[in-house]
Design a protein around this motif. Structure first.
Motif, PDB file in Angstrom:
ATOM      1  N   LEU A  39       0.875  -1.235  -0.033  1.00  0.00           N
ATOM      2  CA  LEU A  39       0.011  -0.125  -0.051  1.00  0.00           C
ATOM      3  C   LEU A  39       0.874   1.209  -0.061  1.00  0.00           C
ATOM      4  CD1 LEU A  39      -2.650  -1.213   2.826  1.00  0.00           C
ATOM      5  CD2 LEU A  39      -2.893  -1.429   0.193  1.00  0.00           C
ATOM      6  N   SER A  40       0.212   2.299   0.042  1.00  0.00           N
ATOM      7  CA  SER A  40       0.920   3.754  -0.007  1.00  0.00           C
ATOM      8  C   SER A  40       1.991   3.622   1.320  1.00  0.00           C
ATOM      9  CB  SER A  40      -0.116   4.487   0.122  1.00  0.00           C
ATOM     10  OG  SER A  40      -0.772   4.887   1.542  1.00  0.00           O
ATOM     11  N   ARG A  41       2.770   4.809   1.208  1.00  0.00           N
ATOM     12  CA  ARG A  41       3.789   4.788   2.444  1.00  0.00           C
ATOM     13  C   ARG A  41       2.959   5.131   3.777  1.00  0.00           C
ATOM     14  NH1 ARG A  41       8.676   8.066  -0.354  1.00  0.00           N
ATOM     15  NH2 ARG A  41       9.425   6.748  -1.645  1.00  0.00           N
ATOM     16  N   LEU A  42       1.903   5.920   3.362  1.00  0.00           N
ATOM     17  CA  LEU A  42       1.118   6.482   4.918  1.00  0.00           C
ATOM     18  C   LEU A  42       0.420   5.342   5.445  1.00  0.00           C
ATOM     19  CD1 LEU A  42       0.287   8.681   6.825  1.00  0.00           C
ATOM     20  CD2 LEU A  42      -1.620   9.406   5.241  1.00  0.00           C
ATOM     21  N   ALA A  43      -0.008   4.712   4.435  1.00  0.00           N
ATOM     22  CA  ALA A  43      -1.020   3.295   4.877  1.00  0.00           C
ATOM     23  C   ALA A  43       0.030   2.328   5.434  1.00  0.00           C
ATOM     24  CB  ALA A  43      -1.606   2.736   3.786  1.00  0.00           C
ATOM     25  N   THR A  44       1.380   2.120   4.899  1.00  0.00           N
ATOM     26  CA  THR A  44       2.240   1.185   5.687  1.00  0.00           C
ATOM     27  C   THR A  44       2.546   1.704   6.981  1.00  0.00           C
ATOM     28  OG1 THR A  44       2.992   0.632   3.454  1.00  0.00           O
ATOM     29  CG2 THR A  44       4.494   0.284   5.355  1.00  0.00           C
ATOM     30  N   ALA A  45       2.642   3.150   7.091  1.00  0.00           N
ATOM     31  CA  ALA A  45       3.098   3.717   8.398  1.00  0.00           C
ATOM     32  C   ALA A  45       2.256   3.286   9.420  1.00  0.00           C
ATOM     33  CB  ALA A  45       3.529   5.058   8.332  1.00  0.00           C
ATOM     34  N   ILE A  46       0.884   3.608   8.903  1.00  0.00           N
ATOM     35  CA  ILE A  46      -0.090   3.392  10.155  1.00  0.00           C
ATOM     36  C   ILE A  46      -0.050   1.681  10.428  1.00  0.00           C
ATOM     37  CG2 ILE A  46      -2.501   3.388  10.319  1.00  0.00           C
ATOM     38  CD1 ILE A  46      -2.676   5.816   8.639  1.00  0.00           C
TER      39      ILE A  46
ATOM     40  N   LEU B   4      -8.581   5.857   9.285  1.00  0.00           N
ATOM     41  CA  LEU B   4      -7.426   6.387   8.774  1.00  0.00           C
ATOM     42  C   LEU B   4      -6.807   5.533   7.563  1.00  0.00           C
ATOM     43  CD1 LEU B   4      -5.842   7.981  11.941  1.00  0.00           C
ATOM     44  CD2 LEU B   4      -7.416   9.145  10.020  1.00  0.00           C
ATOM     45  N   PHE B   5      -6.731   4.235   8.251  1.00  0.00           N
ATOM     46  CA  PHE B   5      -5.849   3.277   7.166  1.00  0.00           C
ATOM     47  C   PHE B   5      -6.614   2.943   5.975  1.00  0.00           C
ATOM     48  CE2 PHE B   5      -4.898  -1.545   6.323  1.00  0.00           C
ATOM     49  CZ  PHE B   5      -3.522  -1.118   6.056  1.00  0.00           C
ATOM     50  N   GLY B   6      -7.851   2.809   5.959  1.00  0.00           N
ATOM     51  CA  GLY B   6      -8.403   2.687   4.813  1.00  0.00           C
ATOM     52  C   GLY B   6      -8.562   3.722   3.810  1.00  0.00           C
ATOM     53  N   ALA B   7      -8.382   5.004   4.364  1.00  0.00           N
ATOM     54  CA  ALA B   7      -8.315   6.285   3.646  1.00  0.00           C
ATOM     55  C   ALA B   7      -6.855   6.387   3.041  1.00  0.00           C
ATOM     56  CB  ALA B   7      -8.511   7.697   4.360  1.00  0.00           C
ATOM     57  N   ALA B   8      -5.764   6.014   3.965  1.00  0.00           N
ATOM     58  CA  ALA B   8      -4.557   6.111   3.466  1.00  0.00           C
ATOM     59  C   ALA B   8      -4.436   4.951   2.599  1.00  0.00           C
ATOM     60  CB  ALA B   8      -3.636   5.877   4.700  1.00  0.00           C
TER      61      ALA B   8
ATOM     62  N   VAL C 208      -6.056   4.534  -0.201  1.00  0.00           N
ATOM     63  CA  VAL C 208      -6.270   5.064  -1.306  1.00  0.00           C
ATOM     64  C   VAL C 208      -5.820   6.469  -1.341  1.00  0.00           C
ATOM     65  CG1 VAL C 208      -8.262   3.532  -1.883  1.00  0.00           C
ATOM     66  CG2 VAL C 208      -8.733   5.812  -0.568  1.00  0.00           C
ATOM     67  N   SER C 209      -4.621   6.620  -0.727  1.00  0.00           N
ATOM     68  CA  SER C 209      -3.802   7.882  -0.739  1.00  0.00           C
ATOM     69  C   SER C 209      -4.657   9.137  -0.524  1.00  0.00           C
ATOM     70  CB  SER C 209      -3.166   7.898  -1.920  1.00  0.00           C
ATOM     71  OG  SER C 209      -2.319   7.039  -2.261  1.00  0.00           O
ATOM     72  N   GLN C 210      -5.690   9.186   0.627  1.00  0.00           N
ATOM     73  CA  GLN C 210      -6.461  10.147   0.723  1.00  0.00           C
ATOM     74  C   GLN C 210      -6.895  10.248   2.005  1.00  0.00           C
ATOM     75  OE1 GLN C 210      -6.957  12.707  -1.583  1.00  0.00           O
ATOM     76  NE2 GLN C 210      -8.129  14.006  -0.008  1.00  0.00           N
ATOM     77  N   VAL C 211      -6.239  10.987   2.820  1.00  0.00           N
ATOM     78  CA  VAL C 211      -6.690  11.281   4.354  1.00  0.00           C
ATOM     79  C   VAL C 211      -7.435  12.713   4.365  1.00  0.00           C
ATOM     80  CG1 VAL C 211      -6.191  11.326   6.919  1.00  0.00           C
ATOM     81  CG2 VAL C 211      -5.424   9.293   5.366  1.00  0.00           C
ATOM     82  N   ASN C 212      -8.468  12.758   4.609  1.00  0.00           N
ATOM     83  CA  ASN C 212      -9.072  14.155   4.549  1.00  0.00           C
ATOM     84  C   ASN C 212      -9.904  14.316   5.795  1.00  0.00           C
ATOM     85  OD1 ASN C 212     -11.182  12.753   4.181  1.00  0.00           O
ATOM     86  ND2 ASN C 212     -11.821  13.251   2.024  1.00  0.00           N
ATOM     87  N   THR C 213     -10.468  15.624   5.902  1.00  0.00           N
ATOM     88  CA  THR C 213     -10.965  15.993   7.267  1.00  0.00           C
ATOM     89  C   THR C 213     -12.308  15.360   7.549  1.00  0.00           C
ATOM     90  OG1 THR C 213     -10.574  18.491   6.771  1.00  0.00           O
ATOM     91  CG2 THR C 213     -12.348  18.160   8.074  1.00  0.00           C
ATOM     92  N   PRO C 214     -13.163  14.604   6.588  1.00  0.00           N
ATOM     93  CA  PRO C 214     -14.218  13.939   6.880  1.00  0.00           C
ATOM     94  C   PRO C 214     -13.811  12.596   7.605  1.00  0.00           C
ATOM     95  CG  PRO C 214     -14.524  14.580   4.665  1.00  0.00           C
ATOM     96  CD  PRO C 214     -13.263  15.377   5.089  1.00  0.00           C
ATOM     97  N   VAL C 215     -12.648  12.157   6.966  1.00  0.00           N
ATOM     98  CA  VAL C 215     -11.977  10.901   7.598  1.00  0.00           C
ATOM     99  C   VAL C 215     -11.587  10.972   9.045  1.00  0.00           C
ATOM    100  CG1 VAL C 215     -10.177   9.153   7.295  1.00  0.00           C
ATOM    101  CG2 VAL C 215     -11.697   9.796   5.355  1.00  0.00           C
ATOM    102  N   PHE C 216     -10.899  12.354   9.178  1.00  0.00           N
ATOM    103  CA  PHE C 216     -10.213  12.409  10.622  1.00  0.00           C
ATOM    104  C   PHE C 216     -11.381  12.723  11.523  1.00  0.00           C
ATOM    105  CE2 PHE C 216      -8.178  15.148  13.521  1.00  0.00           C
ATOM    106  CZ  PHE C 216      -7.172  14.468  13.917  1.00  0.00           C
ATOM    107  N   VAL C 217     -12.523  13.222  11.184  1.00  0.00           N
ATOM    108  CA  VAL C 217     -13.685  13.418  12.073  1.00  0.00           C
ATOM    109  C   VAL C 217     -14.295  12.255  12.638  1.00  0.00           C
ATOM    110  CG1 VAL C 217     -16.099  14.364  12.137  1.00  0.00           C
ATOM    111  CG2 VAL C 217     -14.081  15.685  11.120  1.00  0.00           C
ATOM    112  N   LEU C 218     -14.276  11.161  11.725  1.00  0.00           N
ATOM    113  CA  LEU C 218     -14.891   9.737  11.932  1.00  0.00           C
ATOM    114  C   LEU C 218     -13.771   9.301  12.852  1.00  0.00           C
ATOM    115  CD1 LEU C 218     -16.016   8.338   8.489  1.00  0.00           C
ATOM    116  CD2 LEU C 218     -17.085   9.706  10.124  1.00  0.00           C
ATOM    117  N   PHE C 219     -12.534   9.457  12.673  1.00  0.00           N
ATOM    118  CA  PHE C 219     -11.628   9.012  13.512  1.00  0.00           C
ATOM    119  C   PHE C 219     -11.743   9.301  14.989  1.00  0.00           C
ATOM    120  CE2 PHE C 219      -7.802  10.202  15.682  1.00  0.00           C
ATOM    121  CZ  PHE C 219      -7.181   8.994  16.204  1.00  0.00           C
ATOM    122  N   LEU C 220     -11.830  10.614  14.981  1.00  0.00           N
ATOM    123  CA  LEU C 220     -12.191  11.116  16.491  1.00  0.00           C
ATOM    124  C   LEU C 220     -13.578  10.560  17.161  1.00  0.00           C
ATOM    125  CD1 LEU C 220     -11.258  14.953  15.747  1.00  0.00           C
ATOM    126  CD2 LEU C 220      -9.793  13.021  17.038  1.00  0.00           C
TER     127      LEU C 220
END
Length: 283
Positions: free
Chosen positions: A108-115, A150-154, A156-168
């Protein structure tokens, strides 16, 4: 125990319902981030879902391995205490699942791998290092629960505000549920030498903290609609989740076991609301 009993025990250790639910949350994170465009990236989201399922199952299994003495008191029908599977077998099984999940995450993407790397390490070290620290274990599990979005969004290389709100929102609900579960398990955890928050500060103060966090989650639930992240379908669908959450909190006052169990269903209803809210914006 027969071979069939051993296989059944290993399968049970992964808590397949929870593992699959975590995989669904990874998909929701990707869907909220990308909308229907996520289906054009089916390879990445498929790998993310399988990674999440395997990592969650491995985390559940290794937690049972480390908690085997405590479970003899809190839950003697778990596979290790009842003798369905040997502790060493569970350890090897969980490490194999972790290894497969880690290998898939590298695709997966680098961000997804890091998570994924952070989460895998946290899952392995949770019981031995963090669970016994007052509040720290609850915060870690809260992060892990919310990070599936966050992982699912990452992926597909797109972590945005809506996803972060869901995370919280997910992290708040998970924190309250985990704290209530610690209240339920206080006897066995004390025998096992754990220093969970209920053991450290007491039953009632811990329950109060859990209920306050639940209240914050309830009050924050309409925010995704109010700031335009989701459409009206979200507000309609999240209302039952809010009501179930309030009911679960009420039950937790007298019976933490029932309360935390019902709270899990509120989280599942919320997941449906996330999907409905995102779809309603696309129509």
């Amino acid at each position: 125990m027969s071979h069939a009993d051993r296989v059944q025990g290993l399968f049970e250790l992964t808590r397949p319902g929870n593992a699959i639910a975590a995989g669904v949350l990874s998909f929701i994170g990707a869907f909220v981030a990308e909308g229907t465009a996520v289906f054009s990236n089916s390879g990445a989201i498929g790998a993310a879902i399988v990674t999440t399922i395997l990592a969650t199952g491995a985390g559940m299994a290794i937690n049972d391995y480390f908690d085997r003495d405590i479970d003899r008191i809190n839950d003697p029908e778990r596979p290790i205490p009842r003798g369905a599977v040997a502790p060493r077998t569970v350890l090897i099984f969980s490490l194999i699942l972790f290894a497969i999940a880690g290998a898939l995450a590298l695709l997966l993407s680098r961000l997804a791998t890091a998570i994924a790397v952070v989460n895998l390490v946290a899952l392995i070290m949770y019981t031995e290092l963090f669970k016994g620290l007052p509040g720290v274990g609850n915060l870690l599990v809260s992060y892990l629960g919310g990070s599936t979005f966050l992982f699912g969004a990452a992926a597909v290389s797109q972590v945005n505000t809506p996803v972060f709100v869901l995370f919280l929102l997910a992290a708040l609900s998970t924190f309250a549920r985990e704290l209530i579960k610690d209240i339920e398990d206080i006897e066995g955890d004390r025998e096992g030498g754990m220093k969970t928050l209920p053991i450290t500060i007491g039953y009632r103060p811990s329950l109060l903290i859990a209920l306050v966090v639940l209240l914050i989650a309830v009050l924050a639930s309409p925010i995704p609609y109010l700031i335009g992240i989701f459409g009206i379908a979200y507000l309609v669908l999240v209302t039952p989740a809010i009501l179930v959450t309030i009911y679960a909190g009420y039950l937790s006052v007298d019976d933490p076991s029932v309360g935390q169990s019902i709270l899990k269903y509120a989280m599942y209803i919320s997941a449906v609301a996330f999907i409905g809210g995102r779809i309603s914006l696309l129509l």
